[in-house]
Write an enzyme that holds these catalytic residues in place. Structure first.
Site, PDB file in Angstrom:
ATOM      1  CD  GLU A 159      -2.594  -1.667   2.352  1.00  0.00           C
ATOM      2  OE1 GLU A 159      -3.233  -2.750   2.348  1.00  0.00           O
ATOM      3  OE2 GLU A 159      -2.499  -0.947   3.357  1.00  0.00           O
ATOM      4  CD  GLU A 169      -8.108   0.813   4.391  1.00  0.00           C
ATOM      5  OE1 GLU A 169      -7.444   0.744   3.325  1.00  0.00           O
ATOM      6  OE2 GLU A 169      -7.970   0.021   5.345  1.00  0.00           O
ATOM      7  CG  HIS A 221      -4.028   0.481   6.159  1.00  0.00           C
ATOM      8  ND1 HIS A 221      -3.569  -0.807   6.163  1.00  0.00           N
ATOM      9  CD2 HIS A 221      -3.854   0.950   7.417  1.00  0.00           C
ATOM     10  CE1 HIS A 221      -3.143  -1.119   7.376  1.00  0.00           C
ATOM     11  NE2 HIS A 221      -3.308  -0.074   8.165  1.00  0.00           N
TER      12      HIS A 221
HETATM   13 ZN    ZN Z   1      -3.847  -2.196   4.593  1.00  0.00          ZN
END
Ligand code: ZN
Length: 375
Positions: free
Chosen positions: A171, A337, A261
């Site tokens: 990531e 995210e 992330h």
């Molecule tokens: Zn992750």
């Protein structure tokens, strides 16, 4: 004759066969010492001998990857100079992912997402430690013998803010995000940065998983650990990276925590909180709301409509960094995210979600952090 190679930082691919312009490839398992570790999704490779040819790439085992849903609507990252990346469309039939590319030069790179390499990581650390009041923190050695570092910025008496990235090494957008955040904090002409540095002490870990990053892994460390499942009981052999950060956090305390992330499937930027924890307080809920509202204004790429459903509580939740920290310190503690694909609310036809957009988002997150610190 085409030639495929991946012997470089975060390089990863398996060549099944090369037949004319046709490249049959397999996405390899994360490289670890644990034979039971079976994550696979990251790839990063170079093709030579491609000038003037239309390459047909077939990722034969895409459907057997860890997040097969991540290939629906996915566009491949391509670069000639390993610096400027653009996207090309793919087709996924549930098993094989295919792409065609009319190549303008002899040498071309393909990657799951724009890589962030170890050399750039070292340069970022060096730049950060040169800032007034900055301290480089040596957190220890990884299983492969790499250095694990945090950089502390801001007032020594300020409220402790911890931001960590790349527990999941593939990531890479997470480290681009931290680079954008650090560079804004280092900007002496930025009043938001100066205000924050006066009120807070930032502890920044740009790369929690150096071994997995260089090895070209999606999720695992060198020992095969998914570091974001190790927070309840970090092990000195299996997950020393988490143990080192947890130990330092116990020393400094934590008033705000962000774990950065990327998500393979969802084409949006979103946060996940600790709502499922029995200890989740009204204060945490109020601060989370404040963070989200301020972040939406500072960066319209961030939204709150799409995200993970808030799970029912199980003891396993505390294996995740943001849940464990939220419980241990009673502070606002979030997972952020970013997409591997694009933000479908503000799509970019040429680049999709990109390193540059991740950097800008990292710079923008300072506004909601100030909103949270003001309580
Ligand atoms: Zn992750």
């Amino acid at each position: 004759m085409l030639n495929v190679s991946c012997q470089f930082d975060s390089g990863a691919i398996e060549v099944v066969r090369i037949d004319g312009d046709q490249l049959d490839l397999a996405i390899r398992r994360d490289s670890t010492t644990d034979p039971g570790c079976d994550f696979r999704q990251w790839f990063h490779f170079r093709v030579q001998g491609a000038a003037g040819r239309t390459l047909s790439l077939a990722f034969l085992n895409a459907g057997a990857c860890t997040y097969a849903a991540g290939w629906h609507g996915y566009r491949l990252c391509v670069s000639y100079d390993h610096r400027h990346w653009f996207r090309i469309p793919t087709r996924f039939d549930g098993q094989v992912m295919r792409a065609e590319f009319a190549c303008g030069h002899q040498s071309v790179y393909f990657a799951y997402f724009e890589p962030y390499d170890w050399e750039r990581h070292l340069v970022l650390l060096g730049r950060a430690q040169a800032a007034p009041g900055a301290t480089m923190i040596d957190l220890g050695r990884t299983p492969d013998g790499r250095d694990l570092n945090a950089v502390a910025l801001g007032s020594p008496d300020g409220k402790p803010v911890w931001i960590i990235a790349r527990q999941h090494p593939g990531e890479s957008m997470a480290e681009w995000f931290v680079e954008g955040l650090i560079d804004r904090l280092l900007d002496g002409a930025d009043s938001l940065a100066r205000t924050l540095l006066a009120q807070a002490r930032f502890y920044l870990v740009p790369n929690m998983n150096p071994d997995g990053s260089v090895r070209g892994n999606l999720r695992a460390s060198a020992t095969g650990a998914n570091l974001n499942r190790e927070w309840m009981q970090p092990d000195p052999v299996r997950s020393p990276e988490v143990l080192a950060v947890r130990t330092k956090m116990a020393e400094t305390g934590c008033e705000f925590f962000l774990d950065v992330h990327g998500d393979e499937a969802l084409p949006f930027v979103f946060i996940a909180g600790s709502e499922m924890l029995p200890s989740y307080s009204d204060k945490q809920a109020r601060l989370q709301q404040r963070f989200a509202e301020a972040f939406k204004l500072a960066a319209p790429d961030f939204q709150t409509e799409h995200g993970y459903p808030s799970d029912k509580y199980t003891a396993d939740a505390l294996k995740l960094a943001s849940k464990w920290v939220g419980q241990a310190f009673g502070c606002l503690s979030l997972t952020l995210e970013m997409p591997f694909k694009d933000n479908d609310n503000l799509p970019d036809a040429d680049h999709g979600w990109s390193a540059e957009r991740s950097r800008r988002l990292g710079a923008a997150v300072l506004a909601p952090i100030l909103a949270v610190l003001r309580g």
